[in-house]
Design a protein around this motif. Structure first.
Motif, mmCIF file in Angstrom:
data_model
loop_
_atom_site.group_PDB
_atom_site.id
_atom_site.type_symbol
_atom_site.label_atom_id
_atom_site.label_comp_id
_atom_site.label_asym_id
_atom_site.label_seq_id
_atom_site.Cartn_x
_atom_site.Cartn_y
_atom_site.Cartn_z
ATOM 1 N N THR A 159 0.834 -1.212 0.000
ATOM 2 C CA THR A 159 0.000 0.000 0.000
ATOM 3 C C THR A 159 0.863 1.254 0.000
ATOM 4 N N ALA A 160 2.013 1.202 0.664
ATOM 5 C CA ALA A 160 2.915 2.355 0.656
ATOM 6 C C ALA A 160 3.530 2.560 -0.722
ATOM 7 N N LEU A 161 3.619 1.491 -1.486
ATOM 8 C CA LEU A 161 4.191 1.599 -2.829
ATOM 9 C C LEU A 161 3.135 1.986 -3.872
ATOM 10 N N GLY A 162 1.857 2.105 -3.437
ATOM 11 C CA GLY A 162 0.818 2.522 -4.361
ATOM 12 C C GLY A 162 0.007 1.382 -4.947
#
Length: 169
Positions: A159-162
């Protein structure tokens, strides 16, 4: 006239010669060997000196410093002769292998290997050849994919990487 004494003591006797005795003086000079170096008295010190001599010989042979190798091998031989036969058997094996390597330095096989190594390193002294430009070949070649790194068991926060969550289908 040639000054014959190399002493820095001003009171030492200096013989001035015309160089007529150089042939006889040069004949008296010999190449020093490691056997003339003092040998330690105690056995552990002899073994340590032997290991050092073997290390020096190995380094000299690998770097092709044949005079230093000859000196170190003769020093090691003198030390092994000073030790009992049943002591330092590993060192004796290493020393025999180094002697074989030293003896093989002037064999035809070694010379051929030396020439084979030296041939690719040679560069001609003229101009460098101009590379042929062919744009058709470059366009046809596909770029190689970069190697995939193994991330092992690391947790990647998608999720942090999109990216969306992985559990929703």
């Amino acid at each position: 006239m040639v000054r014959r004494s190399q002493s820095s003591n001003p009171r030492s006797v200096v013989a001035l010669t015309a160089g007529t005795d150089w042939g006889t003086r040069a004949a008296a000079q010999r190449r020093s060997s490691g056997a003339e170096a003092p040998i330690p008295k105690r056995q552990p010190a002899k073994i340590k000196a032997l290991q050092q001599a073997i290390g020096v010989a190995r380094l000299a042979i690998n770097n092709k410093r044949w005079h230093a190798a000859r000196y170190a091998l003769s020093r090691a031989r003198a030390l092994t002769d000073a030790l009992p036969a049943d002591v330092a058997t590993q060192e004796r094996d290493q020393l025999s292998a180094l002697r074989k390597k030293y003896a093989a330095r002037d064999t035809p096989a070694a010379k051929i290997a030396r020439k084979a190594k030296a041939a690719p390193a040679k560069q001609t002294g003229g101009k460098k050849p101009i590379p042929e430009k062919s744009t058709a070949k470059k366009a046809a070649q596909e770029p190689k994919p970069s190697p995939v790194r193994d991330l092992s068991d690391r947790f990647i926060n998608r999720t942090a990487l999109g990216y969306g969550p992985t559990d929703k289908a």
